[in-house]
Write a protein that holds these residues in place. Structure first.
Motif, PDB file in Angstrom:
ATOM      1  N   GLY A 253      50.913 -79.869   4.330  1.00 15.53           N
ATOM      2  CA  GLY A 253      52.225 -80.470   4.114  1.00 15.53           C
ATOM      3  C   GLY A 253      52.201 -81.643   3.161  1.00 15.53           C
ATOM      4  N   GLU A 254      51.148 -81.745   2.356  1.00 22.57           N
ATOM      5  CA  GLU A 254      50.974 -82.876   1.434  1.00 22.57           C
ATOM      6  C   GLU A 254      51.437 -82.492   0.025  1.00 22.57           C
ATOM      7  N   PRO A 255      51.696 -83.509  -0.833  1.00 20.97           N
ATOM      8  CA  PRO A 255      51.906 -83.202  -2.257  1.00 20.97           C
ATOM      9  C   PRO A 255      50.711 -82.429  -2.792  1.00 20.97           C
ATOM     10  N   CYS A 256      50.971 -81.461  -3.657  1.00 28.02           N
ATOM     11  CA  CYS A 256      49.869 -80.548  -3.990  1.00 28.02           C
ATOM     12  C   CYS A 256      49.829 -80.114  -5.451  1.00 28.02           C
ATOM     13  N   VAL A 257      50.675 -80.668  -6.321  1.00 28.92           N
ATOM     14  CA  VAL A 257      50.695 -80.248  -7.725  1.00 28.92           C
ATOM     15  C   VAL A 257      50.458 -81.472  -8.601  1.00 28.92           C
ATOM     16  N   GLY A 258      49.504 -81.403  -9.496  1.00 30.26           N
ATOM     17  CA  GLY A 258      49.248 -82.543 -10.364  1.00 30.26           C
ATOM     18  C   GLY A 258      47.936 -82.432 -11.101  1.00 30.26           C
ATOM     19  N   ALA A 259      47.064 -83.453 -10.923  1.00 29.06           N
ATOM     20  CA  ALA A 259      45.804 -83.480 -11.668  1.00 29.06           C
ATOM     21  C   ALA A 259      44.737 -84.220 -10.881  1.00 29.06           C
ATOM     22  N   LEU A 260      43.483 -83.801 -11.099  1.00 28.57           N
ATOM     23  CA  LEU A 260      42.308 -84.497 -10.597  1.00 28.57           C
ATOM     24  C   LEU A 260      41.740 -85.332 -11.734  1.00 28.57           C
ATOM     25  N   VAL A 261      41.555 -86.621 -11.493  1.00 28.15           N
ATOM     26  CA  VAL A 261      40.980 -87.521 -12.491  1.00 28.15           C
ATOM     27  C   VAL A 261      39.609 -87.955 -11.976  1.00 28.15           C
ATOM     28  N   ASP A 262      38.566 -87.581 -12.700  1.00 30.09           N
ATOM     29  CA  ASP A 262      37.189 -87.860 -12.295  1.00 30.09           C
ATOM     30  C   ASP A 262      36.536 -88.733 -13.359  1.00 30.09           C
ATOM     31  N   MET A 263      36.042 -89.895 -12.945  1.00 29.45           N
ATOM     32  CA  MET A 263      35.465 -90.849 -13.897  1.00 29.45           C
ATOM     33  C   MET A 263      33.959 -90.999 -13.736  1.00 29.45           C
ATOM     34  N   GLY A 264      33.347 -90.152 -12.899  1.00 28.99           N
ATOM     35  CA  GLY A 264      31.904 -90.224 -12.726  1.00 28.99           C
ATOM     36  C   GLY A 264      31.494 -91.453 -11.944  1.00 28.99           C
ATOM     37  N   TYR A 265      30.249 -91.912 -12.177  1.00 28.63           N
ATOM     38  CA  TYR A 265      29.699 -93.045 -11.437  1.00 28.63           C
ATOM     39  C   TYR A 265      29.982 -94.343 -12.187  1.00 28.63           C
ATOM     40  N   LEU A 266      30.628 -95.273 -11.493  1.00 28.56           N
ATOM     41  CA  LEU A 266      30.938 -96.581 -12.049  1.00 28.56           C
ATOM     42  C   LEU A 266      30.588 -97.635 -11.013  1.00 28.56           C
ATOM     43  N   ALA A 267      29.846 -98.641 -11.409  1.00 28.26           N
ATOM     44  CA  ALA A 267      29.428 -99.718 -10.505  1.00 28.26           C
ATOM     45  C   ALA A 267      28.753 -99.158  -9.260  1.00 28.26           C
ATOM     46  N   GLY A 268      27.967 -98.094  -9.455  1.00 32.91           N
ATOM     47  CA  GLY A 268      27.198 -97.531  -8.354  1.00 32.91           C
ATOM     48  C   GLY A 268      27.964 -96.611  -7.432  1.00 32.91           C
ATOM     49  N   GLU A 269      29.251 -96.366  -7.702  1.00 30.02           N
ATOM     50  CA  GLU A 269      30.053 -95.504  -6.835  1.00 30.02           C
ATOM     51  C   GLU A 269      30.728 -94.421  -7.657  1.00 30.02           C
ATOM     52  N   ARG A 270      30.980 -93.280  -6.983  1.00 30.61           N
ATOM     53  CA  ARG A 270      31.736 -92.209  -7.633  1.00 30.61           C
ATOM     54  C   ARG A 270      33.219 -92.574  -7.621  1.00 30.61           C
ATOM     55  N   ARG A 271      33.881 -92.517  -8.774  1.00 26.69           N
ATOM     56  CA  ARG A 271      35.290 -92.894  -8.888  1.00 26.69           C
ATOM     57  C   ARG A 271      36.097 -91.659  -9.267  1.00 26.69           C
ATOM     58  N   ALA A 272      36.985 -91.250  -8.374  1.00 27.33           N
ATOM     59  CA  ALA A 272      37.852 -90.098  -8.633  1.00 27.33           C
ATOM     60  C   ALA A 272      39.133 -90.263  -7.824  1.00 27.33           C
ATOM     61  N   PHE A 273      40.212 -89.699  -8.313  1.00 29.33           N
ATOM     62  CA  PHE A 273      41.477 -89.753  -7.582  1.00 29.33           C
ATOM     63  C   PHE A 273      42.356 -88.583  -8.012  1.00 29.33           C
ATOM     64  N   LEU A 274      43.337 -88.289  -7.189  1.00 31.51           N
ATOM     65  CA  LEU A 274      44.318 -87.253  -7.471  1.00 31.51           C
ATOM     66  C   LEU A 274      45.668 -87.894  -7.752  1.00 31.51           C
ATOM     67  N   VAL A 275      46.409 -87.313  -8.682  1.00 31.11           N
ATOM     68  CA  VAL A 275      47.797 -87.691  -8.931  1.00 31.11           C
ATOM     69  C   VAL A 275      48.630 -86.456  -8.608  1.00 31.11           C
ATOM     70  N   LEU A 276      49.433 -86.526  -7.540  1.00 25.04           N
ATOM     71  CA  LEU A 276      50.068 -85.326  -6.993  1.00 25.04           C
ATOM     72  C   LEU A 276      51.578 -85.486  -6.837  1.00 25.04           C
ATOM     73  N   ARG A 277      52.267 -84.392  -7.112  1.00 25.48           N
ATOM     74  CA  ARG A 277      53.695 -84.289  -6.859  1.00 25.48           C
ATOM     75  C   ARG A 277      53.925 -83.286  -5.729  1.00 25.48           C
ATOM     76  N   PRO A 278      55.092 -83.365  -5.050  1.00 23.01           N
ATOM     77  CA  PRO A 278      55.355 -82.429  -3.949  1.00 23.01           C
ATOM     78  C   PRO A 278      55.378 -80.980  -4.415  1.00 23.01           C
ATOM     79  N   ASP A 279      55.182 -80.081  -3.460  1.00 25.47           N
ATOM     80  CA  ASP A 279      55.203 -78.654  -3.741  1.00 25.47           C
ATOM     81  C   ASP A 279      56.540 -78.268  -4.362  1.00 25.47           C
ATOM     82  N   GLY A 280      56.481 -77.507  -5.454  1.00 30.07           N
ATOM     83  CA  GLY A 280      57.692 -77.089  -6.144  1.00 30.07           C
ATOM     84  C   GLY A 280      58.124 -78.018  -7.255  1.00 30.07           C
ATOM     85  N   GLU A 281      57.539 -79.226  -7.330  1.00 32.06           N
ATOM     86  CA  GLU A 281      57.878 -80.143  -8.406  1.00 32.06           C
ATOM     87  C   GLU A 281      57.179 -79.716  -9.696  1.00 32.06           C
ATOM     88  N   GLU A 282      57.606 -80.305 -10.794  1.00 32.62           N
ATOM     89  CA  GLU A 282      57.061 -79.929 -12.087  1.00 32.62           C
ATOM     90  C   GLU A 282      55.620 -80.381 -12.234  1.00 32.62           C
TER      91      GLU A 282
END
Length: 747
Positions: free
Chosen positions: A436-465
């Protein structure tokens, strides 16, 4: 027909060419014709019926047929029974009272009979009873039709005239949609633009509840596909939900009738506009549908074929205007994201310190998600267990298998930023959709920065553009900026460690010299600057002599600090060799020209203090002139013999100056960060401000102890504790003079 649309023919009306023949016959006859089912629900009506009954009912098709006739009691809650109607249903004629379009009761002759077809269906034919009344009704109907045609024609002309040469999509839609709405006497108009993956909502009239309209319609999954495939406007009517559907609660699907083909279609409720009757109009250019316009009415409304044709003509005109405006819109949109990216980049670059960087990155990513009208979902990658932990807006932290959603290569991604599309049919989208979560968008992966893996999702609700190319590019550039800021912070941390090491080896300390009292002070313009280019020193020499040094090396950080350390070391050696200040500076100039790989230069004040002779021999190489405050603050003298900077040119000449001193006099040395300090309004502290401050703080009632601290406090008050440059100051008071030593021969 797209697989997302189920279809069937209207029950009881027939199939194939029969349905089209019957529909045409209903429009040709001069009688009012109504078809209704065994529940009393009106299924079909021709224009004559709409003219005779409609305005008093606020919607004919889908209404209860009993509401057309004057009955003795309210039957809204009474189950329908054909035998209870005020006329027979066996094909024989009858005279009954009816509420006509004028709102008054009129005598109407009706004939009604059952239709032999699957299901219980009845066909009713009606006309006004009196010839005079019928003639009057026909005249009123003809006049009304002429007025309506004139209004449609005038409206079409206004649309053409009012939208000529528009280059802005917003202005074009704002004008055209309102004109269409007024011309068609509609409740609202929506406009969709073809883009990545489908049609995107880009315009709506003021009367439309845009929050109820689908913001995005995927290609091949909605009613716009019917219009695109047929190439012309389609008249659509939403059927009232059946009792069984209502009992099930929320309506996930609805049935609609395509009045062009008389087919019943089943479509997802979230893909329907907030209308009960509407016309879907494709806008064509160069063989493809570049836009869709939906003209709608909230209640049941007769959808006329000539209105659909008029809208097709208007769309044909708008297509030419729209192509140019769309190009301008896309360029403007790209520029707006470029501008936002610049603002966010500047915010990132203003960060200093590990905690500040972390906070600013979070703030910037949140701002970017808001601009995209999407949710920001931070990710934590656990390569050992092959899972990604997502901080979801609704469900909180949830583990998502790496190999099923993000791909096996995520764990191997080491450096650099990348943006991967999360489409509506991807495994990740399906996983999120099930939650039941937002599910359309993009995965942004920045690799390892300052010793940690940095990644996040930018999501819009189902059915959105989905995110388009401009938005993908914006996210990629932002992710690269985040990578740069983390790498820059890592470099600053390394510089910090080096600077601390240099600082330990190059302390700005003043040696004890008998006959002198000296103070030194260094204040950095930034909290992160552990060592800069400003430096000073006081070196005790034999025979009641001392060497005082004040310098400022161009640049900041490790490079400037390393040059400063080398300069101090070289000057100390030159002083012990017995060189004059000008000779010391000349030798230093040769040394610097071969020392730094960068274009580094320095300003210097080098003075040899001779306590026995009560003199200062000095060389000021591009440095702010030293000041001599006479005892009792009676006078300030400027040591104004000046030479050029050090380390810039090979053939520059340097010269010495000499000044006599007395007991109680104070020599004041400083860097340009002192006089160039600014107040919040931008005004400089300046040389006069420095003179006034020295006279005030050198007054006989002011102790020499804490002298420089008071000067710095004055600067802080003037600037609001916001120095633009580092500040270094040295004050040397002459306590005991005389007792000439043997004459020294300088080299």
């Amino acid at each position: 027909m797209p697989k997302a649309l189920g279809k069937r023919h209207v029950e009881g009306i027939g199939e194939g060419s029969l349905s089209g023949t019957l529909a045409r016959l209903l429009q040709l006859t001069g009688d009012a014709v109504v078809a209704f089912d065994g529940a009393g629900r009106v299924l079909l009506a021709n224009d004559e019926a709409a003219s005779l009954f409609f305005s008093a009912l606020e919607g004919l098709v889908g209404s209860d047929v009993r509401g057309l006739f004057q009955l003795e009691a309210d039957v809204a809650d009474v189950p329908f029974c054909a035998q209870d109607l005020p006329f027979p249903v066996d094909g024989s004629g009858a005279l009954v009272l009816c509420r006509t379009a004028g709102g008054h009761l009129s005598a109407v002759r009706v004939r009604c009979d059952a239709v032999h077809a699957p299901g219980e269906t009845y066909l009713l034919v009606a006309r006004l009873a009196g010839d005079a009344e019928a003639a009057e009704h026909e005249t009123e109907r003809t006049v009304a039709e002429l007025r309506r045609a004139n209004k449609r024609l005038a409206g079409a002309m206004n649309i053409v005239l009012d939208t000529l040469d528009y280059e802005d999509v917003g202005s074009l839609f704002g004008r055209a949609l309102e004109e269409i709405c007024e011309t068609m006497e509609a409740d609202g108009v929506l406009a969709y633009i073809a883009d990545v993956g489908g049609f995107h909502l880009r315009g709506a009239t003021e009367g439309v509840d845009a929050s109820r309209a689908p913001r995005f319609m995927e290609y091949g999954r909605g009613l716009e596909t019917l219009a695109a495939r047929s190439g012309m406007a389609q008249r659509i009517r939403v059927l009232p939900p059946a009792g069984e559907a209502l009992r099930q609660g929320r309506l996930s699907n609805r049935e609609v009738v395509n009045e062009e083909t008389h087919e019943v279609l089943k479509i997802s409720a979230r893909r329907l506009p907030p209308f009960t009757s509407f016309i879907v109009v494709p806008v064509w250019f160069d063989g493809r549908a570049i836009a869709m316009i939906e003209v709608g009415w909230e209640r049941m409304h007769p959808l006329r074929e000539d209105d659909a044709k008029l809208l097709d003509a208007v769309a044909h005109y708008l297509s030419v205007q729209l192509v140019g405006a769309l190009s301008a819109m896309r360029a403007e949109r790209a520029q707006s994201f470029d501008a936002l990216g610049t603002d966010l980049r500047e915010e990132l670059m203003g960060a200093s310190g590990e905690k500040d960087v972390e906070q600013r990155v979070r703030d910037v990513l949140a701002d970017a998600a808001d601009a995209l009208e999407a949710a920001l979902v931070p990710l934590g990658v656990n390569e050992h267990q092959s899972v990604v932990v997502a901080d979801l807006p609704l469900c909180g932290h949830r583990a998502i298998p790496v190999t099923e959603t993000l791909g096996e290569d995520v764990a191997a991604h080491e450096e650099g930023a990348r943006v991967t599309d999360v489409g509506p049919e991807s495994p990740l989208a399906q996983t999120l959709r099930d939650l039941g979560e937002p599910c359309v968008g993009a995965l942004v992966d920045m690799g390892y920065l300052a010793g940690e893996r940095r990644a996040f999702l930018v999501l819009r609700p189902d059915g959105e553009e989905p995110l388009d190319e401009v938005e993908h590019g914006f996210l990629l550039r932002l992710a690269q900026d985040v990578c740069d800021i983390y790498r820059g912070e890592a470099e600053r941390a390394q510089d910090k460690r080096i600077s601390q090491a240099l600082q330990r080896g190059m302390r700005n300390e003043l040696q004890k010299v008998e006959g002198l009292t000296a103070q030194g002070l260094y204040s950095s313009a930034t909290a992160a600057a552990f060592v800069g280019g400003d430096f000073y020193d006081l070196i005790r020499l034999p025979d009641r002599r001392a060497c005082v040094i004040m310098g400022d090396v161009s640049g900041k950080g490790v490079e400037a600090a390393s040059v400063s350390a080398a300069v101090k070391t070289a000057l100390g050696a030159y002083a012990w060799e017995g060189l004059t200040p000008a000779r010391m500076v000349r030798s230093l100039n040769d040394f610097l020209l071969g020392f730094s790989r960068l274009e580094t230069f320095a300003t210097l004040f080098v003075g040899i203090i001779d306590l026995g002779a009560a003199t200062i021999t000095y060389c000021s190489a591009g440095h702010p002139p030293a000041l001599l405050v006479r005892a009792g603050a009676q006078e300030i003298s400027m040591l104004d013999v000046q030479s050029g900077v050090v380390g810039a040119f090979a053939d520059i000449s340097y010269q010495d100056g000499v000044v006599s001193v007395g007991e109680g006099d104070v020599l004041m040395l400083y860097t340009d960060g002192t006089t160039e300090a600014r107040d919040p309004g931008g005004a400089f502290f300046g040389e006069q401000g420095l003179r006034d401050m020295l006279m005030r703080e050198s007054a006989p009632d002011k102790p020499f102890e804490g002298f420089l601290d008071r000067l710095l406090a004055t600067l802080d008050a003037f600037t609001g504790q916001r120095l633009d440059d580092d500040v270094a100051m040295v004050a040397v008071r002459f306590d005991e003079l005389g007792g000439l030593p043997p004459k020294i021969s300088y080299k």
